[in-house]
Enzyme design. Structure first.
Site, mmCIF file in Angstrom:
data_model
loop_
_atom_site.group_PDB
_atom_site.id
_atom_site.type_symbol
_atom_site.label_atom_id
_atom_site.label_comp_id
_atom_site.label_asym_id
_atom_site.label_seq_id
_atom_site.Cartn_x
_atom_site.Cartn_y
_atom_site.Cartn_z
ATOM 1 N N VAL A 155 1.217 -3.763 4.026
ATOM 2 C CA VAL A 155 1.089 -5.013 4.784
ATOM 3 C C VAL A 155 2.315 -5.911 4.671
ATOM 4 C CG1 VAL A 155 -1.430 -5.029 4.809
ATOM 5 C CG2 VAL A 155 -0.200 -6.141 2.921
ATOM 6 N N LYS A 199 0.550 3.239 -3.103
ATOM 7 C CA LYS A 199 -0.650 4.041 -3.388
ATOM 8 C C LYS A 199 -0.343 5.535 -3.424
ATOM 9 C CE LYS A 199 -3.763 0.713 -1.117
ATOM 10 N NZ LYS A 199 -4.612 0.468 0.062
ATOM 11 N N TYR A 212 -3.911 3.267 7.497
ATOM 12 C CA TYR A 212 -5.166 2.524 7.528
ATOM 13 C C TYR A 212 -6.131 3.178 8.509
ATOM 14 C CZ TYR A 212 -2.322 -0.889 4.999
ATOM 15 O OH TYR A 212 -1.498 -1.501 4.093
ATOM 16 N N TYR A 238 -2.309 -3.589 -10.939
ATOM 17 C CA TYR A 238 -2.319 -3.215 -9.524
ATOM 18 C C TYR A 238 -1.458 -4.164 -8.688
ATOM 19 C CZ TYR A 238 -4.119 -1.940 -4.918
ATOM 20 O OH TYR A 238 -4.226 -1.533 -3.611
ATOM 21 N N SER A 290 0.800 -1.233 0.000
ATOM 22 C CA SER A 290 0.000 0.000 0.000
ATOM 23 C C SER A 290 0.830 1.280 0.000
ATOM 24 C CB SER A 290 -0.953 0.016 1.199
ATOM 25 O OG SER A 290 -2.029 -0.874 0.997
#
Length: 309
Positions: A263, A68, A245, A193, A65
């Site tokens: 993660v 992102k 998160y 992705y 992540s």
């Protein structure tokens, strides 16, 4: 680049490692489940090129992540904020990063922000290019420039493992496609992705990218403005409000620096105007953040007054 060790940093790392026993690696992605729970390292990259570190900072890990915020920066450069934020929102959420719940209650059904999975999939959908390979190559080249490391690549094993276990993300994609938020083949988007999430590097590379964000998108070592100032500011704001998160609020209070976790156990931190931080610790807390990484950042922020608030 050679990083020097720091006795203070080693002491903080030793203290932070005491909570590793309470964490768990991300075994819901089989390839990530093979990580060694006790691994833990940090690099801090300063704008003058100096670096301090503790632990095995050469160990490679995937961005997950953390990617992102970097894909968001590239898409904002390519398409502009107005285009991007017509399709994905700017609001934090208290829901898990992979939740579909808010999509069903929003009108229009656009994701709340680019840091949750639904929002990140929409951002990745906006990467320019005529094929998965071309779009991925543009993102990878951008990351190589930010890290100043042309050897940065991706793990085919992790990408495949994620693609094969991506049913929840498939559900998010089909929901978004039904509501005309995305308009490409779902399997192609997931291939892109999962490759994005599987881009891998070490703590020093990650700290250098964090340093670029900390310096408002400018590489102080060569003077190049890689990310426009306003886009770097937008990205750092999302890191503060949504980067950790659904514990981002607590993190803002206890640590108070822009940061993004993944993660795999990575955390990228950007202390505005000061330095970048790269952490790897695959033992995660219940929210999906590196449990020792969070503790280490709390110690650093408290002892060195790093909070921006």
């Amino acid at each position: 680049m050679q990083c020097r060790s720091s006795n203070d940093l080693i002491q903080f790392v030793t203290e932070a490692k005491s909570v590793i026993k309470n964490g768990k690696v991300a075994d819901y992605i089989p390839a990530l489940g093979r990580a060694k729970r006790d691994d833990f390292s940090i690099a801090i990259h300063y704008p003058d090129g100096n670096c301090i570190s503790a632990g095995d900072i050469e160990k490679q890990f995937t961005l997950q992540s953390i990617s992102k915020v970097i894909s968001l920066a590239l898409v904002l450069i390519d398409r502009g904020p107005d285009f991007v934020f017509e399709r994905v929102g700017m609001e934090p959420t208290g829901d898990p990063f992979n939740s579909i719940a808010k999509l069903e209650t929003m009108a229009p059904a656009k994701p709340l922000n680019p840091m949750i999975n639904a929002g990140a999939l929409v951002v990745t959908h906006m990467l320019k290019g005529n094929s998965v390979e071309e779009r991925f190559s543009r993102l990878l080249t951008f990351i190589q420039e930010l890290s100043n490391d042309p050897s940065v690549s991706y793990s085919t094993e992790v990408a495949y493992s994620e693609f094969e276990t991506a049913d929840l993300n498939r559900a998010l994609c089909y929901f978004l496609k039904q509501h005309q938020i995305i308009n490409e083949d779902v399997e192609q988007l997931l291939k892109l992705y999962t490759k994005q999430c599987a881009i891998e590097m070490n703590c020093l590379d990650l700290a250098r990218i964090g340093m670029i964000f900390a310096m408002d998108g400018r590489d102080p070592l060569n003077g190049k403005q890689i990310i426009p100032i306003d886009i770097a500011r937008i990205c750092k704001t999302f890191m503060v409000t949504c980067g950790m998160y659904n514990s981002s609020g607590e993190f803002a209070i206890k640590v108070g620096i822009p940061a993004k976790s993944g993660v795999s156990g990575g955390i990228m931190g950007s202390v505005p105007g000061k330095f970048g931080i790269g952490i790897f610790g695959p033992a995660l807390d219940e929210k999906g953040n590196s449990i020792a990484g969070i503790r280490l950042l709390e110690l650093l922020s408290k002892n060195y007054n790093l909070s921006m608030f």
